[in-house]
Design a protein around this motif. Sequence first.
Motif, PDB file in Angstrom:
ATOM      1  N   ARG A 175       0.815  -1.265  -0.097  1.00 26.19           N
ATOM      2  CA  ARG A 175      -0.057  -0.068  -0.095  1.00 26.19           C
ATOM      3  C   ARG A 175       0.851   1.140   0.159  1.00 26.19           C
ATOM      4  NH1 ARG A 175      -5.375   1.791   0.890  1.00 26.19           N
ATOM      5  NH2 ARG A 175      -5.331   4.015   2.029  1.00 26.19           N
ATOM      6  N   ALA A 176       1.801   1.263   0.860  1.00 29.36           N
ATOM      7  CA  ALA A 176       2.937   2.358   0.857  1.00 29.36           C
ATOM      8  C   ALA A 176       3.332   2.586  -0.759  1.00 29.36           C
ATOM      9  CB  ALA A 176       4.101   2.193   1.943  1.00 29.36           C
ATOM     10  N   GLN A 177       3.640   1.575  -1.523  1.00 31.86           N
ATOM     11  CA  GLN A 177       4.272   1.526  -2.642  1.00 31.86           C
ATOM     12  C   GLN A 177       3.093   2.127  -3.504  1.00 31.86           C
ATOM     13  OE1 GLN A 177       7.172   1.433  -4.253  1.00 31.86           O
ATOM     14  NE2 GLN A 177       6.244   1.553  -6.516  1.00 31.86           N
ATOM     15  N   ASP A 178       2.060   1.473  -3.373  1.00 33.50           N
ATOM     16  CA  ASP A 178       0.749   2.292  -4.278  1.00 33.50           C
ATOM     17  C   ASP A 178       0.689   3.728  -4.129  1.00 33.50           C
ATOM     18  OD1 ASP A 178       0.239  -0.326  -5.345  1.00 33.50           O
ATOM     19  OD2 ASP A 178      -1.267  -0.534  -3.956  1.00 33.50           O
ATOM     20  N   VAL A 179       0.947   4.372  -2.801  1.00 31.48           N
ATOM     21  CA  VAL A 179       0.697   5.697  -2.519  1.00 31.48           C
ATOM     22  C   VAL A 179       1.767   6.356  -3.263  1.00 31.48           C
ATOM     23  CG1 VAL A 179       0.943   7.341  -0.894  1.00 31.48           C
ATOM     24  CG2 VAL A 179      -0.523   5.329  -0.516  1.00 31.48           C
ATOM     25  N   ARG A 180       2.931   5.770  -3.255  1.00 30.57           N
ATOM     26  CA  ARG A 180       4.024   6.538  -3.947  1.00 30.57           C
ATOM     27  C   ARG A 180       3.947   6.731  -5.590  1.00 30.57           C
ATOM     28  NH1 ARG A 180       7.202   3.553  -0.074  1.00 30.57           N
ATOM     29  NH2 ARG A 180       7.542   1.857  -1.786  1.00 30.57           N
ATOM     30  N   VAL A 181       3.443   5.507  -6.032  1.00 29.81           N
ATOM     31  CA  VAL A 181       3.162   5.547  -7.541  1.00 29.81           C
ATOM     32  C   VAL A 181       2.079   6.634  -7.948  1.00 29.81           C
ATOM     33  CG1 VAL A 181       2.246   4.236  -9.338  1.00 29.81           C
ATOM     34  CG2 VAL A 181       3.855   3.202  -7.786  1.00 29.81           C
ATOM     35  N   LEU A 230      -3.297  19.203  -2.229  1.00 30.42           N
ATOM     36  CA  LEU A 230      -3.950  18.767  -0.893  1.00 30.42           C
ATOM     37  C   LEU A 230      -4.102  17.379  -0.854  1.00 30.42           C
ATOM     38  CD1 LEU A 230      -6.807  21.563  -0.233  1.00 30.42           C
ATOM     39  CD2 LEU A 230      -4.454  21.272   1.051  1.00 30.42           C
ATOM     40  N   ILE A 231      -4.601  16.631  -2.002  1.00 31.62           N
ATOM     41  CA  ILE A 231      -4.751  15.463  -2.166  1.00 31.62           C
ATOM     42  C   ILE A 231      -3.282  14.620  -1.903  1.00 31.62           C
ATOM     43  CG2 ILE A 231      -5.523  13.284  -3.674  1.00 31.62           C
ATOM     44  CD1 ILE A 231      -7.240  15.325  -4.832  1.00 31.62           C
ATOM     45  N   LEU A 232      -2.313  15.132  -2.509  1.00 33.13           N
ATOM     46  CA  LEU A 232      -0.958  14.697  -2.446  1.00 33.13           C
ATOM     47  C   LEU A 232      -0.579  14.539  -0.808  1.00 33.13           C
ATOM     48  CD1 LEU A 232       0.847  16.375  -5.280  1.00 33.13           C
ATOM     49  CD2 LEU A 232       0.441  13.912  -5.050  1.00 33.13           C
ATOM     50  N   TRP A 233      -0.786  15.908  -0.094  1.00 29.67           N
ATOM     51  CA  TRP A 233      -0.544  15.571   1.183  1.00 29.67           C
ATOM     52  C   TRP A 233      -1.317  14.565   2.114  1.00 29.67           C
ATOM     53  CZ3 TRP A 233       2.902  18.285   4.410  1.00 29.67           C
ATOM     54  CH2 TRP A 233       2.647  18.000   5.708  1.00 29.67           C
ATOM     55  N   ASP A 234      -2.349  14.293   1.677  1.00 30.10           N
ATOM     56  CA  ASP A 234      -2.913  13.201   2.291  1.00 30.10           C
ATOM     57  C   ASP A 234      -2.825  11.956   2.082  1.00 30.10           C
ATOM     58  OD1 ASP A 234      -5.010  15.156   3.525  1.00 30.10           O
ATOM     59  OD2 ASP A 234      -6.553  14.899   2.078  1.00 30.10           O
ATOM     60  N   ARG A 283       0.337  11.189   3.904  1.00 29.82           N
ATOM     61  CA  ARG A 283       0.046  10.699   5.255  1.00 29.82           C
ATOM     62  C   ARG A 283      -0.448   9.202   5.185  1.00 29.82           C
ATOM     63  NH1 ARG A 283      -5.290  13.730   7.418  1.00 29.82           N
ATOM     64  NH2 ARG A 283      -6.059  12.215   5.867  1.00 29.82           N
ATOM     65  N   ASP A 284      -1.498   8.958   4.247  1.00 28.67           N
ATOM     66  CA  ASP A 284      -1.645   7.385   4.045  1.00 28.67           C
ATOM     67  C   ASP A 284      -0.379   6.607   3.928  1.00 28.67           C
ATOM     68  OD1 ASP A 284      -4.246   8.562   4.284  1.00 28.67           O
ATOM     69  OD2 ASP A 284      -4.672   8.285   2.073  1.00 28.67           O
ATOM     70  N   GLY A 285       0.351   6.953   3.281  1.00 31.41           N
ATOM     71  CA  GLY A 285       2.106   6.130   3.009  1.00 31.41           C
ATOM     72  C   GLY A 285       2.612   5.987   4.305  1.00 31.41           C
ATOM     73  N   ARG A 286       2.606   6.982   4.949  1.00 34.64           N
ATOM     74  CA  ARG A 286       3.238   6.924   6.195  1.00 34.64           C
ATOM     75  C   ARG A 286       2.725   5.908   7.131  1.00 34.64           C
ATOM     76  NH1 ARG A 286       4.906  13.602   7.423  1.00 34.64           N
ATOM     77  NH2 ARG A 286       6.776  13.394   5.993  1.00 34.64           N
ATOM     78  N   ARG A 287       1.375   5.857   7.305  1.00 38.62           N
ATOM     79  CA  ARG A 287       0.650   5.103   7.964  1.00 38.62           C
ATOM     80  C   ARG A 287       0.800   3.682   7.879  1.00 38.62           C
ATOM     81  NH1 ARG A 287      -4.254   6.738   6.856  1.00 38.62           N
ATOM     82  NH2 ARG A 287      -4.207   8.712   8.534  1.00 38.62           N
TER      83      ARG A 287
END
Length: 305
Positions: free
Chosen positions: A239-245, A264-268, A271-275
Amino acid sequence: MCIRDRFSGRALPIPEEARGMASVPSPRGRGVRGLPDPASAAVEEVRLARRALSPPADVHEARKHLKRARAFLRLCETGEAAARAATLRRDLRDAGQELATLRDREAVLEALGALDGESRIPPSALAALRTRGDDDREEGDGEAPARVRRRLGKAERRLGRLAGAASAGEWMGALGKSYRRARRAYRHARSHPTAEALHTLRKRAKDLRYQMEWLAPVWPGVLGAWSEELHLLTDALGRAQDVRVVRRRLGEAAAPGERRRVALILWDLRRDGRRARRDALARGAKLFTEGAGSFTRRMAGLAES
């Protein structure tokens, strides 16, 4: 004694305070004689990969089977069979890399589908992402699945000659090496959580997960829980990889009038990737506390007849 896992809510047979598996008694009198030889298990995975590449090719499914086959071959990289098993594993890696371009071209579309925030993305940016993914797929190497399928047919025959070349005790020693590699990757990712380090952790944890799934019938109460936790760890890293892509591609696809909203979406998403990364590392802390030597000795008990 069981505890409730704070991430999944499921009961696990490993106490919170336990150091890895160190507090759980080793099984006695079970052995691994009922398991298929890991080389034979690798043959079956290659066979399934070949089937997945029959038209219409399912590249994702084929690559998953090749990864499992490579994980099983790592268990054969011991004794006199080590060199042959390592050569075959590298051959399967190269075959998978031939398919990687086709797989990577679909990654953005699949990542969008996997992320809950898709509805927040501006329609024009979302359309641009989907169009780009479709264009990339059309430009892919359409001959690769058939070519790799032929290559895997040759590898399957060579794998068949590897069956029975290693003993159960040698498999368990090789499993200890897989644990050591995964533990080392976890410790590095914990101290230096770069994209590269997290990707390496995901690969090493997948190797160990596939091997534990293969071994789980011998000691299901513990190894089953181990493989499930490793699965959750690799899913979190995925999931963290999906977020980066998506973050990378979304920034490129945003129209000038949408850039503030996209920011703003990129910021969210960040945060999702960090979680997801914190989730993975927290699971790793529970899985990789036991020393590699202790783990290897514990697994060696499974090979006792």
